[in-house]
Design a protein around this motif. Structure first.
Motif, PDB file in Angstrom:
ATOM      1  N   LYS A 190      -6.396 -21.229  39.921  1.00 45.86           N
ATOM      2  CA  LYS A 190      -6.341 -22.488  40.668  1.00 45.86           C
ATOM      3  C   LYS A 190      -5.776 -22.245  42.065  1.00 45.86           C
ATOM      4  CE  LYS A 190      -4.880 -27.279  39.920  1.00 45.86           C
ATOM      5  NZ  LYS A 190      -4.193 -28.157  38.950  1.00 45.86           N
TER       6      LYS A 190
ATOM      7  N   ASP B  39      -2.141 -25.998  32.879  1.00 48.25           N
ATOM      8  CA  ASP B  39      -1.952 -25.136  34.034  1.00 48.25           C
ATOM      9  C   ASP B  39      -0.899 -24.111  33.636  1.00 48.25           C
ATOM     10  OD1 ASP B  39      -3.758 -26.474  35.618  1.00 48.25           O
ATOM     11  OD2 ASP B  39      -2.247 -27.670  36.662  1.00 48.25           O
TER      12      ASP B  39
ATOM     13  N   THR C 138      -5.640 -22.214  35.460  1.00 50.58           N
ATOM     14  CA  THR C 138      -5.912 -23.518  34.874  1.00 50.58           C
ATOM     15  C   THR C 138      -6.942 -23.412  33.755  1.00 50.58           C
ATOM     16  OG1 THR C 138      -6.440 -25.831  35.373  1.00 50.58           O
ATOM     17  CG2 THR C 138      -7.702 -24.151  36.549  1.00 50.58           C
TER      18      THR C 138
END
Length: 103
Positions: A7, A22, A17
């Motif tokens: 990400k 995350d 992610t």
């Protein structure tokens, strides 16, 4: 598997992610060290541990003409992961007379 992608990247680490989470991997990222190859062997290492296994075809080592020959011996055996070559002047201890390559 679960899809995962980068990400963002920054000085604190990499943010990965997934569809559900995350994940922050803290620390700096360094490029991977390239694996040694026959054309670029890594010098200055030896193997001397009980957990090391020699290639099936060469349990006592073998005699070769040069580093390329030692690499070729390793390549010829699917059980070989690495090899140690000792030039004739450096072959102080030998498993079999004349051996200078241990795949």
């Amino acid at each position: 598997g679960i899809p995962i992608s980068v990400k963002s990247q920054g000085p604190d680490g990499v943010l990965l992610t997934t569809p559900s989470y995350d994940i922050l991997l803290n620390g700096t990222i360094s490029p991977p060290i390239p694996a040694p190859t026959c054309s670029a062997p890594v010098a200055g290492y030896d193997v001397n541990t009980p957990t090391s296994a020699r290639a099936d075809k060469f349990p006592d080592g073998t005699k070769v003409d040069d580093e390329a020959g030692c690499c070729d011996a390793c390549t010829s055996d699917s059980s070989c992961n690495m090899w140690v070559y000792a030039p004739p002047s450096a072959s102080d201890s030998q498993d079999v007379p004349g051996a200078n390559c241990w795949p």
